[in-house]
Design a protein around this motif. Structure first.
Motif, PDB file in Angstrom:
ATOM      1  N   LEU A 162       0.830  -1.207   0.000  1.00 12.86           N
ATOM      2  CA  LEU A 162       0.000   0.000   0.000  1.00 12.86           C
ATOM      3  C   LEU A 162       0.866   1.259   0.000  1.00 12.86           C
ATOM      4  O   LEU A 162       0.591   2.218  -0.742  1.00 12.86           O
ATOM      5  CB  LEU A 162      -0.927  -0.001   1.218  1.00 12.86           C
ATOM      6  CG  LEU A 162      -2.042  -1.051   1.209  1.00 12.86           C
ATOM      7  CD1 LEU A 162      -2.724  -1.103   2.580  1.00 12.86           C
ATOM      8  CD2 LEU A 162      -3.064  -0.741   0.122  1.00 12.86           C
ATOM      9  N   CYS A 163       1.902   1.254   0.824  1.00 14.68           N
ATOM     10  CA  CYS A 163       2.791   2.417   0.897  1.00 14.68           C
ATOM     11  C   CYS A 163       3.522   2.621  -0.424  1.00 14.68           C
ATOM     12  O   CYS A 163       3.596   3.741  -0.944  1.00 14.68           O
ATOM     13  CB  CYS A 163       3.776   2.243   2.053  1.00 14.68           C
ATOM     14  SG  CYS A 163       4.805   3.696   2.362  1.00 14.68           S
TER      15      CYS A 163
ATOM     16  N   TYR B 285      10.086   4.138   1.018  1.00 15.55           N
ATOM     17  CA  TYR B 285       9.299   3.551  -0.063  1.00 15.55           C
ATOM     18  C   TYR B 285       8.987   4.530  -1.188  1.00 15.55           C
ATOM     19  O   TYR B 285       8.351   4.161  -2.169  1.00 15.55           O
ATOM     20  CB  TYR B 285       8.004   2.944   0.474  1.00 15.55           C
ATOM     21  CG  TYR B 285       8.141   1.467   0.772  1.00 15.55           C
ATOM     22  CD1 TYR B 285       8.727   0.613  -0.155  1.00 15.55           C
ATOM     23  CD2 TYR B 285       7.698   0.931   1.969  1.00 15.55           C
ATOM     24  CE1 TYR B 285       8.860  -0.731   0.107  1.00 15.55           C
ATOM     25  CE2 TYR B 285       7.841  -0.421   2.244  1.00 15.55           C
ATOM     26  CZ  TYR B 285       8.421  -1.241   1.298  1.00 15.55           C
ATOM     27  OH  TYR B 285       8.573  -2.592   1.557  1.00 15.55           O
ATOM     28  N   ALA B 286       9.460   5.751  -1.077  1.00 16.55           N
ATOM     29  CA  ALA B 286       9.319   6.670  -2.203  1.00 16.55           C
ATOM     30  C   ALA B 286      10.123   6.179  -3.406  1.00 16.55           C
ATOM     31  O   ALA B 286       9.790   6.482  -4.556  1.00 16.55           O
ATOM     32  CB  ALA B 286       9.775   8.076  -1.799  1.00 16.55           C
TER      33      ALA B 286
ATOM     34  N   GLY C 229      -4.661   8.644  -2.665  1.00 20.36           N
ATOM     35  CA  GLY C 229      -3.575   8.545  -1.694  1.00 20.36           C
ATOM     36  C   GLY C 229      -4.095   8.531  -0.270  1.00 20.36           C
ATOM     37  O   GLY C 229      -3.592   7.781   0.588  1.00 20.36           O
ATOM     38  N   LEU C 230      -5.098   9.347   0.002  1.00 20.72           N
ATOM     39  CA  LEU C 230      -5.717   9.367   1.327  1.00 20.72           C
ATOM     40  C   LEU C 230      -6.341   8.012   1.645  1.00 20.72           C
ATOM     41  O   LEU C 230      -6.196   7.491   2.763  1.00 20.72           O
ATOM     42  CB  LEU C 230      -6.775  10.466   1.384  1.00 20.72           C
ATOM     43  CG  LEU C 230      -7.604  10.558   2.666  1.00 20.72           C
ATOM     44  CD1 LEU C 230      -6.713  10.857   3.862  1.00 20.72           C
ATOM     45  CD2 LEU C 230      -8.699  11.617   2.523  1.00 20.72           C
ATOM     46  N   ALA C 231      -7.033   7.423   0.663  1.00 19.65           N
ATOM     47  CA  ALA C 231      -7.669   6.119   0.883  1.00 19.65           C
ATOM     48  C   ALA C 231      -6.637   5.034   1.170  1.00 19.65           C
ATOM     49  O   ALA C 231      -6.830   4.190   2.054  1.00 19.65           O
ATOM     50  CB  ALA C 231      -8.503   5.748  -0.339  1.00 19.65           C
ATOM     51  N   LEU C 232      -5.509   5.054   0.454  1.00 17.03           N
ATOM     52  CA  LEU C 232      -4.475   4.051   0.678  1.00 17.03           C
ATOM     53  C   LEU C 232      -3.845   4.211   2.062  1.00 17.03           C
ATOM     54  O   LEU C 232      -3.569   3.219   2.747  1.00 17.03           O
ATOM     55  CB  LEU C 232      -3.398   4.161  -0.405  1.00 17.03           C
ATOM     56  CG  LEU C 232      -3.814   3.715  -1.809  1.00 17.03           C
ATOM     57  CD1 LEU C 232      -2.735   4.082  -2.823  1.00 17.03           C
ATOM     58  CD2 LEU C 232      -4.078   2.213  -1.845  1.00 17.03           C
ATOM     59  N   ALA C 233      -3.621   5.453   2.488  1.00 14.98           N
ATOM     60  CA  ALA C 233      -3.042   5.688   3.811  1.00 14.98           C
ATOM     61  C   ALA C 233      -4.005   5.257   4.915  1.00 14.98           C
ATOM     62  O   ALA C 233      -3.592   4.663   5.919  1.00 14.98           O
ATOM     63  CB  ALA C 233      -2.679   7.160   3.966  1.00 14.98           C
ATOM     64  N   LEU C 234      -5.296   5.548   4.740  1.00 16.71           N
ATOM     65  CA  LEU C 234      -6.292   5.135   5.725  1.00 16.71           C
ATOM     66  C   LEU C 234      -6.392   3.617   5.804  1.00 16.71           C
ATOM     67  O   LEU C 234      -6.511   3.049   6.892  1.00 16.71           O
ATOM     68  CB  LEU C 234      -7.658   5.732   5.370  1.00 16.71           C
ATOM     69  CG  LEU C 234      -7.826   7.234   5.585  1.00 16.71           C
ATOM     70  CD1 LEU C 234      -9.151   7.709   4.994  1.00 16.71           C
ATOM     71  CD2 LEU C 234      -7.762   7.578   7.068  1.00 16.71           C
ATOM     72  N   CYS C 235      -6.326   2.966   4.660  1.00 13.70           N
ATOM     73  CA  CYS C 235      -6.383   1.502   4.633  1.00 13.70           C
ATOM     74  C   CYS C 235      -5.157   0.915   5.341  1.00 13.70           C
ATOM     75  O   CYS C 235      -5.278  -0.028   6.128  1.00 13.70           O
ATOM     76  CB  CYS C 235      -6.444   1.020   3.187  1.00 13.70           C
ATOM     77  SG  CYS C 235      -6.577  -0.769   3.009  1.00 13.70           S
ATOM     78  N   SER C 236      -3.978   1.489   5.072  1.00 12.25           N
ATOM     79  CA  SER C 236      -2.759   1.016   5.720  1.00 12.25           C
ATOM     80  C   SER C 236      -2.812   1.206   7.225  1.00 12.25           C
ATOM     81  O   SER C 236      -2.347   0.343   7.979  1.00 12.25           O
ATOM     82  CB  SER C 236      -1.550   1.760   5.139  1.00 12.25           C
ATOM     83  OG  SER C 236      -0.363   1.377   5.793  1.00 12.25           O
TER      84      SER C 236
END
Length: 291
Positions: free
Chosen positions: A20-21, A81-82, A198-205
């Motif tokens: 995800l990151c 991870y960038a 990006g917000l959704a992926l961070a929230l999921c993580s």
């Protein structure tokens, strides 16, 4: 079967954190600092809800020292991870975590058998192979950040070893890590870049693969032997590498394959055998005298 399924689910959740990151940062859907802050905040929110259902106060558990190491791990993890592929990053992270914890044990006086020393040298050799300059070597700066993230997670794990309620302590630590993350976000305001994806992926993580993932892991952990719990985590970097290849289109190189074999195999040799403690000369038995 329930223990096996829950163990597999938790390992998939831990590997999914890398995927995800990497997906969010590779596609430039969010900046690394915001990803780390949202991950910690949403993870804290999920964990607080879970422990409050048990009528446990997260504020009464955890420590500020552990929270700092948790924050340091999450921040370095995101920045690494960038540029790092998911599998390489997970392998570096895992190797650094285990090296930190094994090193701490040696510092405290634990002793390794000859086979364990061989395993440790094999794992360290695998890390060296992975980092050697060459066509498929990871970017040095990002690799160092991921190794630092592993040290942070190892230190965090060592702080939490004595916790009586691991779930509540994790919730308390996540909650205390949020102020550190907010300070870093405030200091890097000029670099904010957040898209809805990006917000959704961070929230999921944060809420799912971190928050709920830890809850599942701490549910199954009492049913596993210590050596089994340590050994099963060997699957995380391999799952992340496989996911990176299948889902993110990353290459599986010979360097990654040999390094993965050396690192996971070497650490398995260390954790699968019981630790030796310093030998202490037995005291002579007390004599008994008859009247």
């Amino acid at each position: 079967m329930r223990v096996v399924l829950l163990t597999l689910l938790s390992m998939l959740a831990f590997a999914a954190n890398s995927l995800l990151c990497r997906l969010a940062l590779k596609s430039e859907l969010i900046d690394p600092t915001s990803f780390a802050a949202i991950r910690l905040a949403s993870g804290a929110a999920m964990l607080v809800v879970v422990v409050r259902v048990r009528r446990v106060s997260p504020v009464a558990h955890g420590t500020w020292a552990a929270a700092f190491w948790l924050f340091a791990y999450a921040a370095a993890f995101s920045w690494a991870y960038a540029r790092l592929p998911a599998g390489v990053g997970a392998l570096l992270l895992f190797g650094a975590v285990q090296a930190t914890m094994i090193g701490a044990g040696l510092w405290r006086g634990e002793r390794l058998a000859l086979a364990q020393w061989f395993g440790l040298l094999l794992a360290m050799g695998g890390l060296v192979v992975l980092l050697l300059p060459g066509w498929s070597a990871p970017p040095p700066g990002s690799a160092m950040l991921m190794l630092a993230a592993g040290v942070g997670w190892g230190a965090y794990s060592l702080h939490g070893r004595g916790a009586r309620d691991a779930g509540a302590a994790t919730a308390g630590n996540f909650l205390r890590s949020v102020p550190f993350a907010l300070l870093l976000v405030a200091a890097s305001a000029s670099q904010w870049s957040i898209t809805p994806s990006g917000l959704a992926l961070a929230l999921c993580s944060g809420a799912i693969t971190s928050g709920l993932g830890y809850i599942v892991w701490y549910t199954v952990l009492p049913h596993l032997r210590a050596s089994a719990a340590a050994t099963v985590q060997l699957s995380v970097p391999l799952l992340a590498a496989l996911g990176g290849t299948l889902l993110l289109g990353e290459d599986w190189t010979q360097r990654l394959g040999w390094a993965a074999l050396a690192i996971t195999g070497g650490i398995a040799m260390v954790v699968a055998m019981p630790q030796r403690v310093p030998s202490v000369k037995a005291a002579a038995p007390a004599r008994t005298f008859r009247k």
